[in-house]
Each structure stands twice: as structure tokens, then as C-alpha cells.
Design a protein around this motif. Sequence first.
Motif, PDB file in Angstrom:
ATOM      1  N   HIS A 161       0.789  -1.232   0.000  1.00  0.00           N
ATOM      2  CA  HIS A 161       0.000   0.000   0.000  1.00  0.00           C
ATOM      3  C   HIS A 161       0.824   1.288   0.000  1.00  0.00           C
ATOM      4  O   HIS A 161       0.417   2.300  -0.566  1.00  0.00           O
ATOM      5  CB  HIS A 161      -0.946   0.013   1.206  1.00  0.00           C
ATOM      6  CG  HIS A 161      -1.821  -1.198   1.288  1.00  0.00           C
ATOM      7  ND1 HIS A 161      -1.316  -2.478   1.390  1.00  0.00           N
ATOM      8  CD2 HIS A 161      -3.168  -1.322   1.272  1.00  0.00           C
ATOM      9  CE1 HIS A 161      -2.321  -3.344   1.434  1.00  0.00           C
ATOM     10  NE2 HIS A 161      -3.446  -2.669   1.357  1.00  0.00           N
TER      11      HIS A 161
ATOM     12  N   PHE B 263       1.742   4.105  -2.955  1.00  0.00           N
ATOM     13  CA  PHE B 263       1.068   5.380  -3.270  1.00  0.00           C
ATOM     14  C   PHE B 263       0.426   6.029  -2.049  1.00  0.00           C
ATOM     15  O   PHE B 263       0.118   7.216  -2.071  1.00  0.00           O
ATOM     16  CB  PHE B 263       0.063   5.227  -4.427  1.00  0.00           C
ATOM     17  CG  PHE B 263      -1.228   4.544  -4.054  1.00  0.00           C
ATOM     18  CD1 PHE B 263      -1.266   3.173  -3.868  1.00  0.00           C
ATOM     19  CD2 PHE B 263      -2.399   5.266  -3.914  1.00  0.00           C
ATOM     20  CE1 PHE B 263      -2.454   2.537  -3.523  1.00  0.00           C
ATOM     21  CE2 PHE B 263      -3.595   4.637  -3.575  1.00  0.00           C
ATOM     22  CZ  PHE B 263      -3.618   3.265  -3.375  1.00  0.00           C
TER      23      PHE B 263
ATOM     24  N   MET C   2       3.017  -9.731  -1.068  1.00  0.00           N
ATOM     25  CA  MET C   2       2.965  -8.788  -2.190  1.00  0.00           C
ATOM     26  C   MET C   2       3.447  -7.436  -1.692  1.00  0.00           C
ATOM     27  O   MET C   2       2.848  -6.846  -0.778  1.00  0.00           O
ATOM     28  CB  MET C   2       1.531  -8.662  -2.705  1.00  0.00           C
ATOM     29  CG  MET C   2       1.388  -7.686  -3.864  1.00  0.00           C
ATOM     30  SD  MET C   2      -0.340  -7.314  -4.110  1.00  0.00           S
ATOM     31  CE  MET C   2      -0.293  -6.356  -5.599  1.00  0.00           C
TER      32      MET C   2
ATOM     33  N   ARG D 247       5.469  -5.798  -6.483  1.00  0.00           N
ATOM     34  CA  ARG D 247       4.735  -4.734  -7.195  1.00  0.00           C
ATOM     35  C   ARG D 247       5.737  -3.922  -8.013  1.00  0.00           C
ATOM     36  O   ARG D 247       6.702  -3.392  -7.472  1.00  0.00           O
ATOM     37  CB  ARG D 247       3.980  -3.806  -6.238  1.00  0.00           C
ATOM     38  CG  ARG D 247       3.390  -2.623  -7.013  1.00  0.00           C
ATOM     39  CD  ARG D 247       2.411  -1.801  -6.263  1.00  0.00           C
ATOM     40  NE  ARG D 247       1.110  -2.404  -6.131  1.00  0.00           N
ATOM     41  CZ  ARG D 247       0.148  -2.372  -7.066  1.00  0.00           C
ATOM     42  NH1 ARG D 247       0.365  -1.806  -8.239  1.00  0.00           N
ATOM     43  NH2 ARG D 247      -1.031  -2.912  -6.834  1.00  0.00           N
TER      44      ARG D 247
ATOM     45  N   SER E  69      -0.843  -2.662 -11.779  1.00  0.00           N
ATOM     46  CA  SER E  69      -2.259  -2.274 -11.808  1.00  0.00           C
ATOM     47  C   SER E  69      -2.679  -1.851 -13.199  1.00  0.00           C
ATOM     48  O   SER E  69      -1.926  -1.157 -13.901  1.00  0.00           O
ATOM     49  CB  SER E  69      -2.519  -1.115 -10.841  1.00  0.00           C
ATOM     50  OG  SER E  69      -2.339  -1.546  -9.517  1.00  0.00           O
TER      51      SER E  69
ATOM     52  N   VAL F  93      -3.529  -6.326 -11.410  1.00  0.00           N
ATOM     53  CA  VAL F  93      -4.409  -5.823 -10.349  1.00  0.00           C
ATOM     54  C   VAL F  93      -5.430  -4.896 -11.006  1.00  0.00           C
ATOM     55  O   VAL F  93      -5.045  -3.897 -11.625  1.00  0.00           O
ATOM     56  CB  VAL F  93      -3.586  -5.041  -9.293  1.00  0.00           C
ATOM     57  CG1 VAL F  93      -4.486  -4.503  -8.191  1.00  0.00           C
ATOM     58  CG2 VAL F  93      -2.473  -5.916  -8.715  1.00  0.00           C
TER      59      VAL F  93
ATOM     60  N   LYS G 167      -5.897 -10.004  -9.734  1.00  0.00           N
ATOM     61  CA  LYS G 167      -6.445  -9.592  -8.430  1.00  0.00           C
ATOM     62  C   LYS G 167      -7.564  -8.599  -8.686  1.00  0.00           C
ATOM     63  O   LYS G 167      -7.387  -7.616  -9.399  1.00  0.00           O
ATOM     64  CB  LYS G 167      -5.332  -8.928  -7.616  1.00  0.00           C
ATOM     65  CG  LYS G 167      -5.817  -8.254  -6.331  1.00  0.00           C
ATOM     66  CD  LYS G 167      -4.646  -7.705  -5.531  1.00  0.00           C
ATOM     67  CE  LYS G 167      -5.124  -7.004  -4.289  1.00  0.00           C
ATOM     68  NZ  LYS G 167      -4.023  -6.635  -3.386  1.00  0.00           N
TER      69      LYS G 167
ATOM     70  N   TYR H 274     -11.811  -7.216  -7.091  1.00  0.00           N
ATOM     71  CA  TYR H 274     -12.656  -7.050  -5.911  1.00  0.00           C
ATOM     72  C   TYR H 274     -13.797  -8.046  -5.946  1.00  0.00           C
ATOM     73  O   TYR H 274     -14.239  -8.459  -7.023  1.00  0.00           O
ATOM     74  CB  TYR H 274     -13.202  -5.611  -5.857  1.00  0.00           C
ATOM     75  CG  TYR H 274     -12.111  -4.620  -5.587  1.00  0.00           C
ATOM     76  CD1 TYR H 274     -11.706  -4.352  -4.284  1.00  0.00           C
ATOM     77  CD2 TYR H 274     -11.431  -4.002  -6.628  1.00  0.00           C
ATOM     78  CE1 TYR H 274     -10.667  -3.479  -4.025  1.00  0.00           C
ATOM     79  CE2 TYR H 274     -10.394  -3.121  -6.379  1.00  0.00           C
ATOM     80  CZ  TYR H 274     -10.015  -2.869  -5.071  1.00  0.00           C
ATOM     81  OH  TYR H 274      -8.986  -2.014  -4.805  1.00  0.00           O
TER      82      TYR H 274
ATOM     83  N   ALA I 263      -8.966  -8.815  -3.479  1.00  0.00           N
ATOM     84  CA  ALA I 263      -8.433  -7.865  -2.495  1.00  0.00           C
ATOM     85  C   ALA I 263      -9.442  -7.796  -1.355  1.00  0.00           C
ATOM     86  O   ALA I 263     -10.633  -8.054  -1.554  1.00  0.00           O
ATOM     87  CB  ALA I 263      -8.299  -6.482  -3.138  1.00  0.00           C
TER      88      ALA I 263
ATOM     89  N   GLY J  74      -9.977  -4.962   0.376  1.00  0.00           N
ATOM     90  CA  GLY J  74     -10.571  -3.630   0.395  1.00  0.00           C
ATOM     91  C   GLY J  74     -10.401  -2.964   1.745  1.00  0.00           C
ATOM     92  O   GLY J  74      -9.635  -3.440   2.592  1.00  0.00           O
TER      93      GLY J  74
ATOM     94  N   MET K  51      -4.924 -10.266   0.542  1.00  0.00           N
ATOM     95  CA  MET K  51      -5.571  -9.383   1.516  1.00  0.00           C
ATOM     96  C   MET K  51      -4.548  -8.560   2.281  1.00  0.00           C
ATOM     97  O   MET K  51      -3.508  -9.075   2.686  1.00  0.00           O
ATOM     98  CB  MET K  51      -6.392 -10.249   2.475  1.00  0.00           C
ATOM     99  CG  MET K  51      -7.403  -9.485   3.292  1.00  0.00           C
ATOM    100  SD  MET K  51      -8.410 -10.623   4.287  1.00  0.00           S
ATOM    101  CE  MET K  51      -9.884 -10.760   3.303  1.00  0.00           C
TER     102      MET K  51
ATOM    103  N   ARG L  72      -5.354  -4.727   4.255  1.00  0.00           N
ATOM    104  CA  ARG L  72      -5.856  -3.977   5.419  1.00  0.00           C
ATOM    105  C   ARG L  72      -6.706  -4.806   6.360  1.00  0.00           C
ATOM    106  O   ARG L  72      -6.645  -4.603   7.573  1.00  0.00           O
ATOM    107  CB  ARG L  72      -6.634  -2.738   4.924  1.00  0.00           C
ATOM    108  CG  ARG L  72      -5.716  -1.687   4.333  1.00  0.00           C
ATOM    109  CD  ARG L  72      -6.463  -0.709   3.476  1.00  0.00           C
ATOM    110  NE  ARG L  72      -6.898  -1.317   2.230  1.00  0.00           N
ATOM    111  CZ  ARG L  72      -7.586  -0.696   1.280  1.00  0.00           C
ATOM    112  NH1 ARG L  72      -7.945   0.570   1.465  1.00  0.00           N
ATOM    113  NH2 ARG L  72      -7.929  -1.305   0.171  1.00  0.00           N
TER     114      ARG L  72
END
Length: 262
Positions: free
Chosen positions: A27, A30, A55, A76, A111, A143, A173, A175, A194, A196, A221, A223
Motif C-alpha cells: 500500500h 502510493f 505482495m 509490485r 495495476s 491488479v 487480483k 474485488y 483484495a 478492500g 488481503m 488492510r
Amino acid sequence: MDWGLKNRLSRIIKPTTGRTVMLAVDHGYFLGPTSGLEVPSKTIRPLLRFADSLMLTRGVLRTSVPPDFDIPIVLRVSGGTSILSKDLSNEGITTSIKEAVRLNACAVALSIFVGSEHEKETLLALSELVNQAEEYGIAVLAVTAVGREMERDAKYLSLCCRIAAELGAHFVKTYYCEEFEKVVETCPVPVVIAGGKKIPEKEALQLAYNAVQKGAAGVDMGRNIFQSEDPVAMIQAVRAVVHKNASVEEAYEIFKKKKKEK
Ligand code: 5RP
């Protein structure tokens, strides 16, 4: 698909169950020091032994993961924007394939922003990444990033996942959504979800349960694990759902039990 690529992919998606629990800790690429990942090594180390792969970016890998720990790396390699950017879709490739090889990555992740201003650039970047990664037998994870204005429904996510697979991604990947089975059915490569934004533990376990029951090859996963009130208990509960087909109730009991054990 050549032997090396299949071998790397099978280190991530376990052949015994056909599923995976990937821990996403990328994460910061960015978001900067996002909640729960302020000091990446502190967050990552206790979770390592429960994750099927990690990841992350090269910066966090080099500084925060012991090189002698045997865990498949999904590196990534896209970025170039920040949460302050006007357009998050304006990403490019940040990390070379040679660097991915040096870091012993099993897969590289990028992504794609379908329907956004930079759709074309991100899709061509995915295609180029596949061309380069396949030369070295490294798998590519696409992604399907969703712009603020995008609807996360089965029609849109099927479009994104299918395009990613058509361009050569080896797994995708995305949602979870209503009618998720349609996303999986129309995507010829494995799909992981993911987590989320952070939701209560039982709801996150429900999300993982629904996804695998509807055909997901597991979760990537972040967060909902590292922002949990007990990340180590949470990842073990997620593992039970993904690898043991545990019900949500059973997995939530595991979460509560492991949390109490401390
Ligand atoms: C953004 C990403 C993430 O940085 C991350 O991997 C998402 O994981 P989660 O939603 O479970 O926190 O891929 O596109």
C-alpha cells in the motif's frame, strides 16, 4: 507456460488446495505510511509464517523482510502516483525484470485502470511486462484497480479481469462483487480478491468465504489483516476459510481463540 513459470506460480497458488492466502503489504507505494504499515518490518514479521506469499515493493522487501525467510515474493512493479495525485491511473513500470530476478520474485504485479484516462498506457504496460517476465519464467499478476468513479460490479470487473487475462496475465487480483461467479467463469486464469478497506473481522471472513465459494483462487488481503485488532489471529482465520473451507462461524471462532491465546 514453461516449467519455471509453472513452478513459481505453484509456490503461490498451492497445488494441494488450488488456493492461496497472499498477504498484501504494498500500500505504501502510493499511500505512504498507511495505518498498520507505519513500520513495515514490525507488521510483516509476525505474519510471515502464515502467508503463502508476500505482495510488496522492492523498497519494503529489501528493508523489512529477512532474506533467509522462505516465502514467495509477488513484487509490485507499477507506481509513480501518490494519494495526492489528480489521477491515480497515471502509473508506469517502476522496477525492471532484472531487479525482479535479483530479488528472486515468483511474480510481478502491476495495476491496470480500465475505463480511466490512462487505460491504454496501463494495458500496454501489462502486455510489455508479460513479454519481459515470460522471458525469465516469472508470473504476472494484474491488479484491476478501480477509479473513484468506477462501479465495482460483475460487468465491469469481468471486463477488467478478462482483458488482463487476454493480454497474458497469469493471475488476476480484483474485488469481490455480487454475481462474482460470473467474473471467475469468464476469466481463464485464477482470480484472487483484495480485501478492500477495513471492515469488522467477521465481515471480512464472510467476504473471503463468499469469494472462494464462488470460485476465487484465494485472497490477496492487506488492510483486513494488518489493520485487524489481532493480525496474527486474523490471518489464521482467513487461512481456515481459504484452505480448509471453514465456515464463517468456524473461522470467526478461530480468530477469537487465537486472539485469546495471547
Ligand atoms: C491497490 C492494491 C493494494 O495496495 C493492496 O494490495 C490492496 O489490498 P487490500 O485491499 O486487501 O488492503 O492492490 O490496488
